[in-house]
Design a protein around this motif. Structure first.
Motif, mmCIF file in Angstrom:
data_model
loop_
_atom_site.group_PDB
_atom_site.id
_atom_site.type_symbol
_atom_site.label_atom_id
_atom_site.label_comp_id
_atom_site.label_asym_id
_atom_site.label_seq_id
_atom_site.Cartn_x
_atom_site.Cartn_y
_atom_site.Cartn_z
ATOM 1 N N SER A 78 0.847 -1.204 0.000
ATOM 2 C CA SER A 78 0.000 0.000 0.000
ATOM 3 C C SER A 78 0.879 1.249 0.000
ATOM 4 N N GLY A 79 0.309 2.386 0.383
ATOM 5 C CA GLY A 79 1.001 3.665 0.244
ATOM 6 C C GLY A 79 2.220 3.841 1.152
ATOM 7 N N THR A 135 -2.197 5.055 2.290
ATOM 8 C CA THR A 135 -3.557 4.722 1.850
ATOM 9 C C THR A 135 -4.528 5.018 2.987
ATOM 10 N N ILE A 179 -7.230 6.358 -6.003
ATOM 11 C CA ILE A 179 -6.715 5.131 -5.390
ATOM 12 C C ILE A 179 -7.450 3.930 -5.966
ATOM 13 N N GLY A 230 -0.237 5.197 -2.814
ATOM 14 C CA GLY A 230 -1.566 5.176 -2.211
ATOM 15 C C GLY A 230 -2.430 4.026 -2.696
ATOM 16 N N CYS A 231 -2.127 3.491 -3.873
ATOM 17 C CA CYS A 231 -2.917 2.384 -4.404
ATOM 18 C C CYS A 231 -2.607 1.080 -3.682
#
Length: 206
Positions: A127-128, A134, A167, A180-181
């Protein structure tokens, strides 16, 4: 047509009888004048005039109306979910039964859910990174993009499923953090892409 002419003749004769009777003194009644007029006609025509009228044909019976077909109400998965009184925890995940996808940021895992149960996963994620964490929360899927390319980072994002602004779930590195994805393996990204519909809820837990 012949009967109509006969009736017209009877009326003329009857009226003539009434008028002549009135001139001579005692006028016959209309009924007597008509009877006398009919008596002056040939026997064949008398039968045509005095024959009883044929009964009107009975109206065809109307069958009972067929019972109305049952109305089938189709509800989307989101509508059915919205009427649940209270969501319940989904065993084995940090998410609740309202979610169709669950993300555990601290455990670096994700699942697909349906009707309060796990249908796929857990699968590893990244994740981010710092400065691009995120955000946790519950978000609806907004759109899919099979061969998406980031307009900000000019990076490919295959099998993108967007759920919170920019996102998305998508195929990405499982060894590097994202902006962030939620990165998934190619196989998992394809599964999420094919399973999630627009409006499905994604629950992200810190």
């Amino acid at each position: 047509m012949r009967v109509r002419r006969v009736l017209a003749l009877v009326v003329v004769v009857a009226l003539t009888g009434l008028l002549s009777g009135a001139a001579g003194g005692a006028a016959p009644t209309a009924e007597a004048a008509v009877t006398a007029a009919v008596g002056l006609l040939p026997a064949r025509l008398q039968e045509a005039v005095t024959a009883p009228a044929a009964p009107a044909p009975a109206a065809p019976a109307v069958p009972d109306a067929a019972p109305a077909a049952p109305v089938v109400l189709q509800q989307s998965r989101q509508q059915v979910t919205s009427v649940r009184v209270a969501p319940v925890d989904v065993p084995g995940t940090p998410c609740t039964s309202i979610a169709r996808a669950c993300v555990d940021l601290s455990g670096d895992q994700a699942w697909l859910l349906d009707d309060g149960g796990i249908t796929y996963g857990p699968v590893p994620i990244t994740s981010g990174r710092a400065g691009f964490r995120t955000p946790p929360g519950t978000f609806p899927v907004t759109f899919h993009s099979r061969d998406h390319v980031s307009s900000i980072y000019d990076a490919p994002m295959p099998y993108s499923v967007f759920f919170n602004g920019g996102i998305a779930f998508h195929q990405g590195s499982l060894s590097q953090l994202s902006h962030g994805c939620i990165h998934l393996s190619r196989t998992a990204a394809q599964e999420f892409f094919g399973s999630l519909d627009r409006g499905d809820l994604v629950q992200v837990v810190a």
